[in-house]
Design an enzyme around this catalytic site. Sequence first.
Site, PDB file in Angstrom:
ATOM      1  N   ASP A  51       0.774  -1.232   0.000  1.00 45.20           N
ATOM      2  CA  ASP A  51       0.000   0.000   0.000  1.00 45.20           C
ATOM      3  C   ASP A  51       0.817   1.300   0.000  1.00 45.20           C
ATOM      4  OD1 ASP A  51      -2.505   1.440   0.134  1.00 45.20           O
ATOM      5  OD2 ASP A  51      -2.070   1.822   2.233  1.00 45.20           O
ATOM      6  N   CYS A  84     -21.947  -0.897  -9.254  1.00 46.58           N
ATOM      7  CA  CYS A  84     -21.120  -0.025  -8.401  1.00 46.58           C
ATOM      8  C   CYS A  84     -21.263   1.434  -8.814  1.00 46.58           C
ATOM      9  CB  CYS A  84     -19.657  -0.456  -8.454  1.00 46.58           C
ATOM     10  SG  CYS A  84     -18.990  -0.590 -10.111  1.00 46.58           S
ATOM     11  N   CYS A 122     -22.797   4.410  -6.156  1.00 46.99           N
ATOM     12  CA  CYS A 122     -21.885   5.363  -5.503  1.00 46.99           C
ATOM     13  C   CYS A 122     -22.617   6.660  -5.159  1.00 46.99           C
ATOM     14  CB  CYS A 122     -20.692   5.657  -6.408  1.00 46.99           C
ATOM     15  SG  CYS A 122     -19.630   6.920  -5.693  1.00 46.99           S
ATOM     16  N   CYS A 152     -15.178   3.699   2.860  1.00 44.43           N
ATOM     17  CA  CYS A 152     -16.513   3.408   2.312  1.00 44.43           C
ATOM     18  C   CYS A 152     -16.439   2.068   1.580  1.00 44.43           C
ATOM     19  CB  CYS A 152     -16.910   4.528   1.347  1.00 44.43           C
ATOM     20  SG  CYS A 152     -18.357   4.166   0.321  1.00 44.43           S
TER      21      CYS A 152
HETATM   22  C1  B12 Z   1      -4.310   6.323  -3.574  1.00 41.83           C
HETATM   23  C2  B12 Z   1      -5.100   5.120  -3.114  1.00 41.83           C
HETATM   24  C3  B12 Z   1      -6.433   5.321  -2.787  1.00 41.83           C
HETATM   25  C4  B12 Z   1      -7.171   6.616  -3.118  1.00 41.83           C
HETATM   26  C5  B12 Z   1      -7.517   6.573  -4.625  1.00 41.83           C
HETATM   27  C6  B12 Z   1      -8.214   5.257  -5.027  1.00 41.83           C
HETATM   28  C7  B12 Z   1      -8.032   4.831  -6.453  1.00 41.83           C
HETATM   29  N1  B12 Z   1      -9.032   4.140  -7.001  1.00 41.83           N
HETATM   30  O1  B12 Z   1      -6.989   5.056  -7.041  1.00 41.83           O
HETATM   31  C8  B12 Z   1      -8.392   6.534  -2.171  1.00 41.83           C
HETATM   32  C9  B12 Z   1      -8.042   7.223  -0.848  1.00 41.83           C
HETATM   33  C10 B12 Z   1      -9.692   7.145  -2.692  1.00 41.83           C
HETATM   34  C11 B12 Z   1      -8.467   5.031  -1.941  1.00 41.83           C
HETATM   35  C12 B12 Z   1      -9.633   4.382  -1.598  1.00 41.83           C
HETATM   36  C13 B12 Z   1      -9.719   3.008  -1.406  1.00 41.83           C
HETATM   37  N2  B12 Z   1      -8.692   2.134  -1.373  1.00 41.83           N
HETATM   38 CO1  B12 Z   1      -6.874   2.592  -1.872  1.00 41.83          CO
HETATM   39  N3  B12 Z   1      -5.116   2.827  -2.515  1.00 41.83           N
HETATM   40  C14 B12 Z   1      -4.493   3.849  -3.013  1.00 41.83           C
HETATM   41  C15 B12 Z   1      -3.052   3.447  -3.399  1.00 41.83           C
HETATM   42  C16 B12 Z   1      -2.114   3.913  -2.282  1.00 41.83           C
HETATM   43  C17 B12 Z   1      -2.560   3.997  -4.750  1.00 41.83           C
HETATM   44  C18 B12 Z   1      -3.568   3.819  -5.898  1.00 41.83           C
HETATM   45  C19 B12 Z   1      -3.293   4.783  -7.016  1.00 41.83           C
HETATM   46  O2  B12 Z   1      -2.187   4.894  -7.502  1.00 41.83           O
HETATM   47  N4  B12 Z   1      -4.325   5.518  -7.424  1.00 41.83           N
HETATM   48  C20 B12 Z   1      -4.222   6.472  -8.490  1.00 41.83           C
HETATM   49  C21 B12 Z   1      -5.160   6.051  -9.622  1.00 41.83           C
HETATM   50  C22 B12 Z   1      -5.022   6.917 -10.883  1.00 41.83           C
HETATM   51  O3  B12 Z   1      -4.754   4.790  -9.947  1.00 41.83           O
HETATM   52  P1  B12 Z   1      -5.731   3.678 -10.447  1.00 41.83           P
HETATM   53  O4  B12 Z   1      -7.155   3.785 -10.085  1.00 41.83           O
HETATM   54  O5  B12 Z   1      -5.017   2.445 -10.117  1.00 41.83           O
HETATM   55  O6  B12 Z   1      -5.698   4.045 -12.015  1.00 41.83           O
HETATM   56  C23 B12 Z   1      -5.867   3.075 -12.968  1.00 41.83           C
HETATM   57  C24 B12 Z   1      -7.279   3.068 -13.549  1.00 41.83           C
HETATM   58  O7  B12 Z   1      -8.108   4.018 -12.896  1.00 41.83           O
HETATM   59  C25 B12 Z   1      -7.065   3.385 -14.998  1.00 41.83           C
HETATM   60  N5  B12 Z   1      -7.488   4.687 -15.437  1.00 41.83           N
HETATM   61  C26 B12 Z   1      -7.044   5.893 -15.077  1.00 41.83           C
HETATM   62  N6  B12 Z   1      -7.628   6.845 -15.802  1.00 41.83           N
HETATM   63  C27 B12 Z   1      -8.471   6.199 -16.660  1.00 41.83           C
HETATM   64  C28 B12 Z   1      -9.334   6.699 -17.626  1.00 41.83           C
HETATM   65  C29 B12 Z   1     -10.131   5.816 -18.359  1.00 41.83           C
HETATM   66  C30 B12 Z   1     -11.031   6.347 -19.369  1.00 41.83           C
HETATM   67  C31 B12 Z   1     -10.033   4.412 -18.090  1.00 41.83           C
HETATM   68  C32 B12 Z   1     -10.863   3.440 -18.834  1.00 41.83           C
HETATM   69  C33 B12 Z   1      -9.142   3.921 -17.126  1.00 41.83           C
HETATM   70  C34 B12 Z   1      -8.389   4.835 -16.433  1.00 41.83           C
HETATM   71  O8  B12 Z   1      -5.674   3.330 -15.262  1.00 41.83           O
HETATM   72  C35 B12 Z   1      -4.931   3.476 -14.075  1.00 41.83           C
HETATM   73  C36 B12 Z   1      -3.711   2.584 -14.128  1.00 41.83           C
HETATM   74  O9  B12 Z   1      -4.045   1.265 -14.395  1.00 41.83           O
HETATM   75  C37 B12 Z   1      -3.187   1.872  -3.469  1.00 41.83           C
HETATM   76  C38 B12 Z   1      -1.934   1.078  -3.087  1.00 41.83           C
HETATM   77  C39 B12 Z   1      -0.894   1.072  -4.189  1.00 41.83           C
HETATM   78  N7  B12 Z   1       0.345   1.382  -3.853  1.00 41.83           N
HETATM   79  O10 B12 Z   1      -1.221   0.768  -5.339  1.00 41.83           O
HETATM   80  C40 B12 Z   1      -4.352   1.579  -2.478  1.00 41.83           C
HETATM   81  C41 B12 Z   1      -5.311   0.452  -2.831  1.00 41.83           C
HETATM   82  C42 B12 Z   1      -5.688   0.577  -4.280  1.00 41.83           C
HETATM   83  N8  B12 Z   1      -6.475   0.770  -2.013  1.00 41.83           N
HETATM   84  C43 B12 Z   1      -7.098  -0.259  -1.547  1.00 41.83           C
HETATM   85  C44 B12 Z   1      -8.321  -0.214  -0.828  1.00 41.83           C
HETATM   86  C45 B12 Z   1      -8.702  -1.454  -0.052  1.00 41.83           C
HETATM   87  C46 B12 Z   1      -9.116   0.934  -0.867  1.00 41.83           C
HETATM   88  C47 B12 Z   1     -10.573   1.052  -0.409  1.00 41.83           C
HETATM   89  C48 B12 Z   1     -11.427  -0.170  -0.738  1.00 41.83           C
HETATM   90  C49 B12 Z   1     -10.618   1.347   1.109  1.00 41.83           C
HETATM   91  C50 B12 Z   1     -11.996   1.677   1.622  1.00 41.83           C
HETATM   92  N9  B12 Z   1     -12.866   0.711   1.793  1.00 41.83           N
HETATM   93  O11 B12 Z   1     -12.308   2.803   1.902  1.00 41.83           O
HETATM   94  C51 B12 Z   1     -11.039   2.314  -1.195  1.00 41.83           C
HETATM   95  C52 B12 Z   1     -11.632   1.926  -2.547  1.00 41.83           C
HETATM   96  C53 B12 Z   1     -12.161   3.105  -3.320  1.00 41.83           C
HETATM   97  C54 B12 Z   1     -12.248   2.781  -4.815  1.00 41.83           C
HETATM   98  N10 B12 Z   1     -13.457   2.628  -5.339  1.00 41.83           N
HETATM   99  O12 B12 Z   1     -11.213   2.648  -5.469  1.00 41.83           O
HETATM  100  C55 B12 Z   1      -6.432  -1.564  -1.970  1.00 41.83           C
HETATM  101  C56 B12 Z   1      -7.258  -2.192  -3.100  1.00 41.83           C
HETATM  102  C57 B12 Z   1      -7.303  -3.713  -3.049  1.00 41.83           C
HETATM  103  C58 B12 Z   1      -8.133  -4.244  -4.181  1.00 41.83           C
HETATM  104  N11 B12 Z   1      -8.755  -5.399  -3.946  1.00 41.83           N
HETATM  105  O13 B12 Z   1      -8.228  -3.682  -5.230  1.00 41.83           O
HETATM  106  C59 B12 Z   1      -4.986  -1.037  -2.401  1.00 41.83           C
HETATM  107  C60 B12 Z   1      -4.344  -1.821  -3.542  1.00 41.83           C
HETATM  108  C61 B12 Z   1      -4.113  -1.108  -1.120  1.00 41.83           C
HETATM  109  C62 B12 Z   1      -3.642  -2.526  -0.819  1.00 41.83           C
HETATM  110  N12 B12 Z   1      -2.342  -2.766  -0.802  1.00 41.83           N
HETATM  111  O14 B12 Z   1      -4.415  -3.431  -0.596  1.00 41.83           O
HETATM  112  N13 B12 Z   1      -7.275   4.428  -2.207  1.00 41.83           N
HETATM  113  S1  SF4 Z   2     -20.406  -4.060  -9.283  1.00 40.83           S
HETATM  114 FE1  SF4 Z   2     -18.891  -2.915 -10.479  1.00 40.83          FE
HETATM  115  S2  SF4 Z   2     -16.955  -3.959 -10.128  1.00 40.83           S
HETATM  116 FE2  SF4 Z   2     -18.568  -5.375  -9.494  1.00 40.83          FE
HETATM  117  S3  SF4 Z   2     -18.975  -6.633 -11.354  1.00 40.83           S
HETATM  118 FE3  SF4 Z   2     -20.431  -4.909 -11.371  1.00 40.83          FE
HETATM  119  S4  SF4 Z   2     -19.396  -3.345 -12.607  1.00 40.83           S
HETATM  120 FE4  SF4 Z   2     -17.819  -4.825 -12.010  1.00 40.83          FE
HETATM  121  S1  SF4 Z   3     -15.713   3.866  -2.043  1.00 46.32           S
HETATM  122 FE1  SF4 Z   3     -17.799   4.755  -1.835  1.00 46.32          FE
HETATM  123  S2  SF4 Z   3     -17.615   6.881  -2.523  1.00 46.32           S
HETATM  124 FE2  SF4 Z   3     -15.756   5.780  -3.220  1.00 46.32          FE
HETATM  125  S3  SF4 Z   3     -16.245   5.097  -5.288  1.00 46.32           S
HETATM  126 FE3  SF4 Z   3     -16.856   3.430  -3.926  1.00 46.32          FE
HETATM  127  S4  SF4 Z   3     -19.029   3.834  -3.448  1.00 46.32           S
HETATM  128 FE4  SF4 Z   3     -18.174   5.701  -4.304  1.00 46.32          FE
END
Ligand code: B12
Ligand code: SF4
Ligand code: SF4
Length: 355
Positions: A142, A201, A205, A248
């Site tokens: 993480d 999902c 949200c 969440c």
């Molecule tokens: C920053 C971060 C957050 C941020 C941002 C979340 C996010 N989705 O990125 C916040 C604080 C919101 C967060 C929340 C949560 N997190 Co978090 N987080 C991280 C962290 C530290 C970095 C992720 C990152 O780089 N985000 C930046 C974005 C840009 O990256 P990304 O979503 O991966 O981007 C990809 C896609 O979105 C896509 N993309 C981007 N732009 C576009 C545009 C288009 C058009 C398309 C199609 C795709 C696309 O390409 C990107 C690269 O592949 C990781 C740990 C790690 N080192 O990886 C944990 C991690 C992702 N988190 C985790 C968890 C558990 C959570 C939560 C579930 C916690 C909770 N219950 O509250 C929530 C889930 C929210 C959600 N729906 O994602 C776990 C996920 C485990 C899993 N099974 O996936 C991780 C891996 C930590 C771990 N080691 O377990 N998190």
């Molecule tokens: S709830 Fe979201 S992540 Fe889960 S299967 Fe449906 S579209 Fe995919």
């Molecule tokens: S963690 Fe909650 S607020 Fe964030 S994307 Fe999922 S449903 Fe939405």
Amino acid sequence: MTRISPSPRGRGGSLAAELKEFARSVGFHLVGITSAAPFPQAELDITRWLAEGHQGEMAWLTDARARLACRPDELLPGARSLVVVGVSYRTQEPDPDDEGGRIARYAWGDDYHDVMKTRLRALGSFLDERVGGDSRSRVFVDDGPLVERDAAVRAGLGFRGKNTNLLTPIGSFVFLGALLTDVELEFDAPITRDCGSCRLCIDACPTDALDQAYHLAAERCIAYLTIEHRGPIAEALRAKVGEWVFGCDICQEVCPYNASTRGRPRGWTEFEPRHGTRLNLERVLEMDDAAFREVFRGSPIKRTRRRGLARNAAIALGNTQPAAARAVLEHAAAGDPDAVVREAAEWALMRPRTT
Ligand code: B12
Ligand code: SF4
Ligand code: SF4
């Protein structure tokens, strides 16, 4: 020194099998191996995401970090393999009749960073011993610069859901971690699967943070707002935060991949709830810094610091409006040492009463 096996199917293959067996024996539920090659598409996507400002106040999410996180070969000189692990944190099921502020499941128990890193280091030692004691490795859970979900996809642990989380054969309530090593191992193939036409999902949200499939506007996500955002939460989003005070789970609770627990491993005992699955919000608002540190020592919840959790407690009380909370909100609005908490308590008191 880089350790190269005679062929991926030779030493690297059997060593990979032994390592996986060891990983399972120390409790990891999922394990896969991929190369240490870069993730160029992720680097492009994350750089664009940052340029659009979706990181909000997460100032540590920079272009430089994203670049490094997508290039494992620069994180460890001579890196050859990424061993990616997953562990379920699904323990109790939340009781809908419980009262209090909701905590996301991942934060119910002990801090997963320490718990997982210890066991990942054991994997590193196991590998090192097998190759004669001169390998190098680095662990990630993480907080390190590694795109863990992209690594997990490439290592075959699961696939990305539209909620951006990794969906695996044991669901998505799974922590990820990785061991980056200079030992060459046999690689696994990615799973080719996707969400199809499902969009549960996205529709569930509350803040519309999933503004496109596979794309999270983190600045609107309740997990970001309640944990990472330090100042006042935007007024337009406060009612939508509902009862959540730390993280969440909505977009995972509605996901069909989490519908059943049948045949699935229970999360490690360290992840069982240590404060119940909800928090007494009046008590949270009354805590001073010392009490906060004492209660949440060793828990992921400590990340918000007292200010963040007390602010969230005031907002959740404003959203749920238990009559008994009025006195504690008035006390916080008048005398909390933190201006952000005072303002959130004032907002809560101004909310129209439903009872
Ligand atoms: C920053 C971060 C957050 C941020 C941002 C979340 C996010 N989705 O990125 C916040 C604080 C919101 C967060 C929340 C949560 N997190 Co978090 N987080 C991280 C962290 C530290 C970095 C992720 C990152 O780089 N985000 C930046 C974005 C840009 O990256 P990304 O979503 O991966 O981007 C990809 C896609 O979105 C896509 N993309 C981007 N732009 C576009 C545009 C288009 C058009 C398309 C199609 C795709 C696309 O390409 C990107 C690269 O592949 C990781 C740990 C790690 N080192 O990886 C944990 C991690 C992702 N988190 C985790 C968890 C558990 C959570 C939560 C579930 C916690 C909770 N219950 O509250 C929530 C889930 C929210 C959600 N729906 O994602 C776990 C996920 C485990 C899993 N099974 O996936 C991780 C891996 C930590 C771990 N080691 O377990 N998190
Ligand atoms: S709830 Fe979201 S992540 Fe889960 S299967 Fe449906 S579209 Fe995919
Ligand atoms: S963690 Fe909650 S607020 Fe964030 S994307 Fe999922 S449903 Fe939405």
